[in-house]
Design a protein around this motif. Structure first.
Motif, PDB file in Angstrom:
ATOM      1  N   TRP A  28       0.825  -1.209   0.000  1.00  0.00           N
ATOM      2  CA  TRP A  28       0.000   0.000   0.000  1.00  0.00           C
ATOM      3  C   TRP A  28       0.858   1.257   0.000  1.00  0.00           C
ATOM      4  CZ3 TRP A  28      -1.527   3.960   3.576  1.00  0.00           C
ATOM      5  CH2 TRP A  28      -2.698   4.636   3.187  1.00  0.00           C
ATOM      6  N   PHE A  29       1.880   1.283   0.831  1.00  0.00           N
ATOM      7  CA  PHE A  29       2.755   2.465   0.908  1.00  0.00           C
ATOM      8  C   PHE A  29       3.880   2.272  -0.103  1.00  0.00           C
ATOM      9  CE2 PHE A  29       5.875   5.396   2.701  1.00  0.00           C
ATOM     10  CZ  PHE A  29       5.074   6.479   3.001  1.00  0.00           C
ATOM     11  N   VAL A  30       3.497   2.279  -1.375  1.00  0.00           N
ATOM     12  CA  VAL A  30       4.416   1.910  -2.444  1.00  0.00           C
ATOM     13  C   VAL A  30       4.255   2.894  -3.591  1.00  0.00           C
ATOM     14  CG1 VAL A  30       4.595   0.193  -4.306  1.00  0.00           C
ATOM     15  CG2 VAL A  30       4.647  -0.570  -1.933  1.00  0.00           C
ATOM     16  N   TRP A  31       5.377   3.288  -4.203  1.00  0.00           N
ATOM     17  CA  TRP A  31       5.314   4.051  -5.454  1.00  0.00           C
ATOM     18  C   TRP A  31       5.786   3.145  -6.586  1.00  0.00           C
ATOM     19  CZ3 TRP A  31       9.116   5.602  -9.072  1.00  0.00           C
ATOM     20  CH2 TRP A  31       8.607   6.419 -10.098  1.00  0.00           C
ATOM     21  N   ARG A  32       4.960   3.089  -7.612  1.00  0.00           N
ATOM     22  CA  ARG A  32       5.292   2.251  -8.775  1.00  0.00           C
ATOM     23  C   ARG A  32       5.592   3.147  -9.967  1.00  0.00           C
ATOM     24  NH1 ARG A  32       0.924  -0.592  -6.181  1.00  0.00           N
ATOM     25  NH2 ARG A  32       1.802  -2.496  -5.288  1.00  0.00           N
ATOM     26  N   PRO A  33       6.622   2.808 -10.750  1.00  0.00           N
ATOM     27  CA  PRO A  33       7.031   3.676 -11.851  1.00  0.00           C
ATOM     28  C   PRO A  33       5.925   3.945 -12.866  1.00  0.00           C
ATOM     29  CG  PRO A  33       8.732   2.049 -11.426  1.00  0.00           C
ATOM     30  CD  PRO A  33       7.551   1.664 -10.586  1.00  0.00           C
ATOM     31  N   LEU A  77      -2.041  18.381   5.099  1.00  0.00           N
ATOM     32  CA  LEU A  77      -2.356  18.082   3.695  1.00  0.00           C
ATOM     33  C   LEU A  77      -3.865  18.120   3.459  1.00  0.00           C
ATOM     34  CD1 LEU A  77       0.132  15.141   3.042  1.00  0.00           C
ATOM     35  CD2 LEU A  77       0.115  17.334   1.838  1.00  0.00           C
ATOM     36  N   VAL A  78      -4.604  17.469   4.337  1.00  0.00           N
ATOM     37  CA  VAL A  78      -6.060  17.416   4.164  1.00  0.00           C
ATOM     38  C   VAL A  78      -6.656  18.809   4.357  1.00  0.00           C
ATOM     39  CG1 VAL A  78      -8.196  16.422   5.087  1.00  0.00           C
ATOM     40  CG2 VAL A  78      -6.184  14.960   4.757  1.00  0.00           C
ATOM     41  N   ALA A  79      -6.130  19.552   5.332  1.00  0.00           N
ATOM     42  CA  ALA A  79      -6.629  20.912   5.565  1.00  0.00           C
ATOM     43  C   ALA A  79      -6.360  21.810   4.361  1.00  0.00           C
ATOM     44  CB  ALA A  79      -5.983  21.493   6.824  1.00  0.00           C
ATOM     45  N   LEU A  80      -5.272  21.542   3.634  1.00  0.00           N
ATOM     46  CA  LEU A  80      -4.956  22.352   2.453  1.00  0.00           C
ATOM     47  C   LEU A  80      -5.767  21.923   1.229  1.00  0.00           C
ATOM     48  CD1 LEU A  80      -1.083  22.610   2.885  1.00  0.00           C
ATOM     49  CD2 LEU A  80      -2.691  24.533   2.904  1.00  0.00           C
ATOM     50  N   GLY A  81      -6.521  20.849   1.354  1.00  0.00           N
ATOM     51  CA  GLY A  81      -7.403  20.455   0.253  1.00  0.00           C
ATOM     52  C   GLY A  81      -7.016  19.186  -0.472  1.00  0.00           C
ATOM     53  N   HIS A  82      -5.971  18.517  -0.002  1.00  0.00           N
ATOM     54  CA  HIS A  82      -5.610  17.243  -0.634  1.00  0.00           C
ATOM     55  C   HIS A  82      -6.633  16.182  -0.226  1.00  0.00           C
ATOM     56  CE1 HIS A  82      -1.678  18.438  -2.234  1.00  0.00           C
ATOM     57  NE2 HIS A  82      -1.641  19.255  -1.194  1.00  0.00           N
ATOM     58  N   HIS A  83      -7.039  15.375  -1.193  1.00  0.00           N
ATOM     59  CA  HIS A  83      -8.041  14.350  -0.915  1.00  0.00           C
ATOM     60  C   HIS A  83      -7.428  13.278   0.003  1.00  0.00           C
ATOM     61  CE1 HIS A  83     -10.775  11.004  -1.525  1.00  0.00           C
ATOM     62  NE2 HIS A  83     -11.666  11.901  -1.898  1.00  0.00           N
ATOM     63  N   PRO A  84      -8.116  12.930   1.106  1.00  0.00           N
ATOM     64  CA  PRO A  84      -7.538  11.949   2.029  1.00  0.00           C
ATOM     65  C   PRO A  84      -7.181  10.627   1.338  1.00  0.00           C
ATOM     66  CG  PRO A  84      -9.511  12.928   2.978  1.00  0.00           C
ATOM     67  CD  PRO A  84      -9.417  13.437   1.566  1.00  0.00           C
ATOM     68  N   GLY A  85      -7.894  10.288   0.272  1.00  0.00           N
ATOM     69  CA  GLY A  85      -7.612   9.047  -0.441  1.00  0.00           C
ATOM     70  C   GLY A  85      -6.278   9.075  -1.185  1.00  0.00           C
ATOM     71  N   ARG A  86      -5.693  10.282  -1.345  1.00  0.00           N
ATOM     72  CA  ARG A  86      -4.403  10.364  -2.027  1.00  0.00           C
ATOM     73  C   ARG A  86      -3.258  10.604  -1.044  1.00  0.00           C
ATOM     74  NH1 ARG A  86      -7.456  13.048  -5.869  1.00  0.00           N
ATOM     75  NH2 ARG A  86      -6.886  15.009  -4.903  1.00  0.00           N
ATOM     76  N   VAL A  87      -3.572  10.533   0.234  1.00  0.00           N
ATOM     77  CA  VAL A  87      -2.540  10.716   1.262  1.00  0.00           C
ATOM     78  C   VAL A  87      -2.248   9.357   1.895  1.00  0.00           C
ATOM     79  CG1 VAL A  87      -1.942  11.873   3.417  1.00  0.00           C
ATOM     80  CG2 VAL A  87      -3.338  13.067   1.717  1.00  0.00           C
ATOM     81  N   ARG A  88      -1.060   8.855   1.652  1.00  0.00           N
ATOM     82  CA  ARG A  88      -0.684   7.555   2.218  1.00  0.00           C
ATOM     83  C   ARG A  88       0.335   7.774   3.327  1.00  0.00           C
ATOM     84  NH1 ARG A  88      -1.347   2.996  -2.343  1.00  0.00           N
ATOM     85  NH2 ARG A  88      -3.201   3.928  -3.247  1.00  0.00           N
ATOM     86  N   THR A  89       0.128   7.094   4.429  1.00  0.00           N
ATOM     87  CA  THR A  89       0.979   7.359   5.593  1.00  0.00           C
ATOM     88  C   THR A  89       1.651   6.086   6.088  1.00  0.00           C
ATOM     89  OG1 THR A  89      -0.842   6.985   7.143  1.00  0.00           O
ATOM     90  CG2 THR A  89      -0.524   9.232   6.366  1.00  0.00           C
ATOM     91  N   GLU A  90       2.802   6.289   6.678  1.00  0.00           N
ATOM     92  CA  GLU A  90       3.470   5.201   7.385  1.00  0.00           C
ATOM     93  C   GLU A  90       4.104   5.777   8.646  1.00  0.00           C
ATOM     94  OE1 GLU A  90       4.742   1.534   5.863  1.00  0.00           O
ATOM     95  OE2 GLU A  90       6.815   2.194   5.974  1.00  0.00           O
ATOM     96  N   ARG A  91       3.629   5.272   9.769  1.00  0.00           N
ATOM     97  CA  ARG A  91       4.123   5.762  11.068  1.00  0.00           C
ATOM     98  C   ARG A  91       5.233   4.853  11.564  1.00  0.00           C
ATOM     99  NH1 ARG A  91      -1.287   6.607  10.523  1.00  0.00           N
ATOM    100  NH2 ARG A  91      -2.164   8.522  11.362  1.00  0.00           N
ATOM    101  N   ARG A 127     -17.357   2.054   9.064  1.00  0.00           N
ATOM    102  CA  ARG A 127     -16.358   2.663   8.183  1.00  0.00           C
ATOM    103  C   ARG A 127     -15.644   1.598   7.333  1.00  0.00           C
ATOM    104  NH1 ARG A 127     -12.515   7.549   9.630  1.00  0.00           N
ATOM    105  NH2 ARG A 127     -10.751   7.217   8.261  1.00  0.00           N
ATOM    106  N   GLN A 128     -15.452   1.941   6.061  1.00  0.00           N
ATOM    107  CA  GLN A 128     -14.690   1.072   5.155  1.00  0.00           C
ATOM    108  C   GLN A 128     -13.259   1.577   5.134  1.00  0.00           C
ATOM    109  OE1 GLN A 128     -15.743  -1.414   3.066  1.00  0.00           O
ATOM    110  NE2 GLN A 128     -17.987  -1.232   3.041  1.00  0.00           N
ATOM    111  N   MET A 129     -12.307   0.683   5.194  1.00  0.00           N
ATOM    112  CA  MET A 129     -10.906   1.131   5.147  1.00  0.00           C
ATOM    113  C   MET A 129     -10.011   0.003   4.669  1.00  0.00           C
ATOM    114  SD  MET A 129     -10.637   0.794   9.165  1.00  0.00           S
ATOM    115  CE  MET A 129     -12.300   0.154   9.162  1.00  0.00           C
ATOM    116  N   MET A 130      -8.825   0.405   4.209  1.00  0.00           N
ATOM    117  CA  MET A 130      -7.792  -0.580   3.918  1.00  0.00           C
ATOM    118  C   MET A 130      -7.154  -0.996   5.248  1.00  0.00           C
ATOM    119  SD  MET A 130      -7.533  -0.248   0.517  1.00  0.00           S
ATOM    120  CE  MET A 130      -5.912  -0.321  -0.233  1.00  0.00           C
ATOM    121  N   LEU A 131      -6.693  -2.217   5.332  1.00  0.00           N
ATOM    122  CA  LEU A 131      -6.021  -2.612   6.579  1.00  0.00           C
ATOM    123  C   LEU A 131      -4.768  -1.771   6.813  1.00  0.00           C
ATOM    124  CD1 LEU A 131      -6.342  -6.450   7.133  1.00  0.00           C
ATOM    125  CD2 LEU A 131      -7.871  -4.594   7.770  1.00  0.00           C
TER     126      LEU A 131
END
Lengths: 247, 90
Positions: A112-117, A231-245, B37-41
């Motif tokens: 999921w937290f992956v960038w593909r060329p 990011l979300v507050a600035l208007g980025h769609h949450p679905g395009r924000v990928r996170t890794e803690r 809520r629907q989410m990815m794992l």
């Protein structure tokens, strides 16, 4: 040369492999890069991680996840590990493990937290501290395949001494713009006083939401909460924000 | 000052999940039994510090899934999920 596509593990069950340390390099005052030879390594994607397992002579065993720092390159896997003083595993990996030593490694994992060329949209990377590691794998993958996808990176570090991959980032890549933020001590004459990232940094160093970039945020939980919230507050769609803690 | 949350992303549990399910589960989606809520794992909140792995809903904080390994068994309690949806390769 790195391959453009990475073969996936097809029907092969995830298992522990023995990896041998072939080289160690200082990356910053706190971090070391471990170059590991992993026989049978199936390749990985940029952003994936591995589990590392250490077992003591008395049988006590513990494992941690580390992001892969390198672009795919045969059976070589590079991990850049930052030492945490109260850590159980990272001081061993950075200080004790010597060339020729073996560790157990399982992976790559995480799709999921992956960038593909093949992704063509702009990419916005936000790194806090050692959260730069999986994002560096994306930068290196972009370079390895000759991608022209525009990347922007905001890198928040405690101080110039704790930055990772300093000379490689200074050398730069065409189409990669980097903005540094220092949270504790900034270099002399640095235009921005030391402090956390804020909306002006994120909007100034990144892409406008209209460009619909994919955003990758990696760092401590506190950093990720702050950066993803901005990011979300600035208007980025949450679905395009990928996170890794990171822990 | 807000205390720093002590969870990671579901991504951090990817190795344990994959060793159990045999496929990458970070791309699996699920529905929270508590709030719907629907989410990815990968987007769940993962607590790895205890004796097992716990995934919680990022919406309502309800427990979605628990995995605990004992000497001879792996326990899985996924009763906090209404369903799991896994991508399958063609």
């Amino acid at each position: 040369m790195a391959r453009a596509t990475v073969p996936r593990r097809l029907g092969e069950r995830l298992r522990w492999r023995t990896a041998r340390l072939t080289r160690r390099e200082d990356e910053s005052s706190l971090a070391r890069t471990l170059v590991l030879d992993v026989p049978g390594w199936p390749g990985h994607e940029a952003g994936q991680h591995v589990d590392v397992r250490l077992t003591a002579e008395d049988g006590y065993s513990t494992q941690r996840s580390y992001s892969v720092a390198s672009a795919p390159d045969g059976e070589t896997v590079e991990l850049t590990v930052q030492r945490t003083d109260d850590g159980e595993v990272s001081p061993y990996l950075t200080d004790e493990l010597t060339v020729g030593d073996l560790v157990e490694l399982r992976g790559p994992v995480g799709g999921w937290f992956v960038w593909r060329p093949e992704q063509k949209e702009p990419v916005f990377l936000l790194a806090g501290g050692s959260g730069l590691v999986p994002l560096m794998a994306m930068i290196r993958m972009r370079r390895a395949v000759g991608s022209r996808t525009p990347f922007r990176l905001i890198y928040s570090a405690r101080s110039p001494e704790t930055r990772l991959f300093t000379s490689e980032l200074r050398r730069g890549d065409p189409g990669l713009d980097t903005t540094y933020v220092y949270t504790r001590s900034a270099p002399p004459q640095w235009p921005r006083p030391a402090g956390r990232i804020d909306a002006s940094v994120v909007s100034g160093g990144g892409w406008p939401p209209d460009f619909e970039p994919t955003c990758y945020v990696c760092g401590s939980t506190a950093f990720v909460e702050t950066a993803a919230g901005l990011l979300v507050a600035l208007g980025h769609h949450p679905g395009r924000v990928r996170t890794e803690r990171f822990g | 000052m807000t205390p720093t949350p002590d969870f990671l992303d579901g991504n951090a549990a990817a190795g344990d999940l994959e060793s159990l399910f045999g496929t990458d589960m970070t791309m699996a989606s699920g529905q929270c039994h508590g709030c719907g809520r629907q989410m990815m794992l990968a987007e769940t909140h993962a607590y790895l510090g205890g004796p097992g792995t716990v995934l919680r809903c990022p919406g309502c904080d309800g427990v979605l899934l628990r995995m605990v390994r004992s000497a001879h068994d792996m326990w899985l309690d996924a009763s906090g999920l209404d369903h799991l949806r896994l991508p399958v390769s063609a």
